[in-house]
Scaffold this active site. Structure first.
Site, PDB file in Angstrom:
ATOM      1  N   ARG A   1      10.924   3.996 -11.980  1.00  0.00           N
ATOM      2  CA  ARG A   1      10.138   2.770 -12.199  1.00  0.00           C
ATOM      3  C   ARG A   1       9.089   3.010 -13.282  1.00  0.00           C
ATOM      4  O   ARG A   1       8.872   2.168 -14.157  1.00  0.00           O
ATOM      5  CB  ARG A   1       9.465   2.322 -10.880  1.00  0.00           C
ATOM      6  CG  ARG A   1      10.470   1.882  -9.818  1.00  0.00           C
ATOM      7  CD  ARG A   1       9.795   1.195  -8.640  1.00  0.00           C
ATOM      8  NE  ARG A   1       8.978   2.054  -7.800  1.00  0.00           N
ATOM      9  CZ  ARG A   1       9.410   2.736  -6.736  1.00  0.00           C
ATOM     10  NH1 ARG A   1      10.674   2.672  -6.378  1.00  0.00           N
ATOM     11  NH2 ARG A   1       8.577   3.480  -6.020  1.00  0.00           N
TER      12      ARG A   1
ATOM     13  N   LYS B   1      -1.960 -12.778 -10.080  1.00  0.00           N
ATOM     14  CA  LYS B   1      -0.884 -13.742  -9.823  1.00  0.00           C
ATOM     15  C   LYS B   1      -0.606 -13.860  -8.335  1.00  0.00           C
ATOM     16  O   LYS B   1      -0.646 -12.859  -7.615  1.00  0.00           O
ATOM     17  CB  LYS B   1       0.398 -13.300 -10.529  1.00  0.00           C
ATOM     18  CG  LYS B   1       1.578 -14.255 -10.310  1.00  0.00           C
ATOM     19  CD  LYS B   1       2.895 -13.698 -10.821  1.00  0.00           C
ATOM     20  CE  LYS B   1       3.811 -13.376  -9.662  1.00  0.00           C
ATOM     21  NZ  LYS B   1       5.186 -13.029 -10.082  1.00  0.00           N
TER      22      LYS B   1
ATOM     23  N   GLU C   1       0.972 -19.890  -9.103  1.00  0.00           N
ATOM     24  CA  GLU C   1       2.422 -20.028  -9.276  1.00  0.00           C
ATOM     25  C   GLU C   1       3.097 -20.698  -8.086  1.00  0.00           C
ATOM     26  O   GLU C   1       3.468 -20.030  -7.114  1.00  0.00           O
ATOM     27  CB  GLU C   1       3.064 -18.644  -9.518  1.00  0.00           C
ATOM     28  CG  GLU C   1       4.584 -18.745  -9.722  1.00  0.00           C
ATOM     29  CD  GLU C   1       5.273 -17.409  -9.994  1.00  0.00           C
ATOM     30  OE1 GLU C   1       4.613 -16.356  -9.919  1.00  0.00           O
ATOM     31  OE2 GLU C   1       6.471 -17.430 -10.278  1.00  0.00           O
TER      32      GLU C   1
ATOM     33  N   LYS D   1       1.526 -21.371 -13.460  1.00  0.00           N
ATOM     34  CA  LYS D   1       2.861 -20.803 -13.715  1.00  0.00           C
ATOM     35  C   LYS D   1       3.896 -21.534 -12.863  1.00  0.00           C
ATOM     36  O   LYS D   1       4.107 -21.191 -11.700  1.00  0.00           O
ATOM     37  CB  LYS D   1       2.864 -19.297 -13.400  1.00  0.00           C
ATOM     38  CG  LYS D   1       4.247 -18.654 -13.543  1.00  0.00           C
ATOM     39  CD  LYS D   1       4.175 -17.143 -13.623  1.00  0.00           C
ATOM     40  CE  LYS D   1       5.553 -16.523 -13.613  1.00  0.00           C
ATOM     41  NZ  LYS D   1       5.574 -15.109 -13.937  1.00  0.00           N
TER      42      LYS D   1
END
Ligand code: 13P
Length: 338
Positions: free
Chosen positions: A46, A136, A178, A220
């Site tokens: 990752r 977010k 979002e 978003k």
């Protein structure tokens, strides 16, 4: 931090010609992405993959910010520099996904509510010390023929988004709000538009109730599309028109920018849609991108976990970022694809 300071960061996130890379796949989601290229998901693979993306030379011309996952914000590159510092050195803002995922909503079969509010104030304070500038939180809404989304689900998610956004602003971080309506199913584009408008109206009512400054946030959302299994799916111009009309009705002009998620569209579709929308301007907000899959799909395929492929993967990512940058001002043409 003042509203002016939050607004300055929000405007930097949606600066002309730039958009946001969503590289905040949770450990479960990145495993799914790596499974498609037969790469084992380990802390090291990752890191290698995110390092590849973040060290791409020239990406800063098209990318204003990157959303990170908790692990990545704490990780260091092979040369010992923190991944977040690599972004900062390029003038790219590091952001952080702070929700804890969408979980089953009680007494609402098939519907979800996003968790993560408990202890959020303390987690945000730590993220500030780790260099994050924005955050977010993703809510997930499904459409079905009968019953979904329920008002109950919309209100539970709007409430959580608003509580999150207020806490983020209190901490001096710009919240990306979002509410994602999934396009799974065979619903028409008209139904997408109705559900998107209703969701956005509820989200903005909750944001107002929770005293969130619209000037200091970024929205978003999904684009307004036909369901992926709809018999006749709307074309690019129709999607652009329906999306812009819906947002003109439901998103206050005080919001500096709207950054779309790609939500399972192909790379080229999501670029073409953004381009067509920006051709419908002038619009009251910046219309930009915050794509995950639509900025990374080709890069992931090019990489396949092999260090020899890093340059090819970076070229693929840079190309997508460039095409989407052009779409910010309606200057993209499909003939520019390699
Ligand atoms: P996609 O563009 O792959 O939908 O991802 C964006 C994102 O951050 C979803 O939360």
């Amino acid at each position: 931090m003042s509203v002016q300071d939050l607004n300055a960061i929000a405007r930097q996130m949606v600066a002309k010609g730039k958009g946001i890379l969503a590289a905040d796949e949770s450990t479960g989601t990145i495993k799914k992405r790596f499974d498609t290229i037969d790469v084992e998901s380990t802390e090291d693979t990752r890191r290698a993959y995110r390092e590849l993306l973040f060290t791409t030379e020239g990406a800063e011309k098209y990318i204003s910010g990157v959303i990170l996952y908790d692990e990545t914000l704490r990780q260091s590159a092979s040369d010992g520099r923190r991944l977040a510092d690599i972004l900062k050195e390029k003038g790219i803002l590091p952001g952080i996904k702070v929700d804890m995922g969408a979980k089953d909503l009680a007494f609402a079969p098939g519907e979800k509510v996003t968790e993560g509010l408990d202890g959020l104030r303390e987690r945000l304070a730590e993220y500030v010390t780790l260099g994050a500038k924005f955050t977010k939180w993703r809510a997930v809404i499904s459409i079905s023929k009968h019953g979904k989304p329920s008002d109950y689900c919309l209100d539970a998610n709007a409430h959580a988004l608003a509580r999150y956004a207020a806490l983020a602003q209190e901490a001096g971080l710009v919240p990306i709000v979002e509410p994602e309506i999934l396009m799974d199913g065979d619903h028409s584009i008209e139904r997408s538009a109705v559900v998107t408008e209703k969701t956005l109206r509820r989200v903005f009512a909750a944001l107002y109730d929770h005293r969130v400054s619209l000037e200091g946030m970024v929205l978003k959302p999904n684009m307004v599309l036909s369901g992926y299994d709809a018999p006749e799916r709307a074309g690019v111009e129709e999607v652009a028109k329906a999306t812009v009309e819906t947002f003109l009705r439901a998103v206050p002009a005080a919001v500096p920018g709207i950054v779309f998620l790609s939500g399972g569209q192909t790379e080229e579709e999501s670029t073409a849609h953004l381009n067509a929308m920006n051709r419908l301007g002038p619009l009251p907000w910046e219309l930009s991108f915050s794509y995950g899959r639509a900025l990374q799909a080709s890069a992931l395929q090019a990489w396949r976990g092999n260090p020899d492929n890093v340059a090819a993967a970076q070229a693929a990512y840079l190309h997508r970022a460039h095409m989407n940058s052009l779409a910010r001002s309606g200057e993209y043409d499909p003939s520019m694809e390699k």
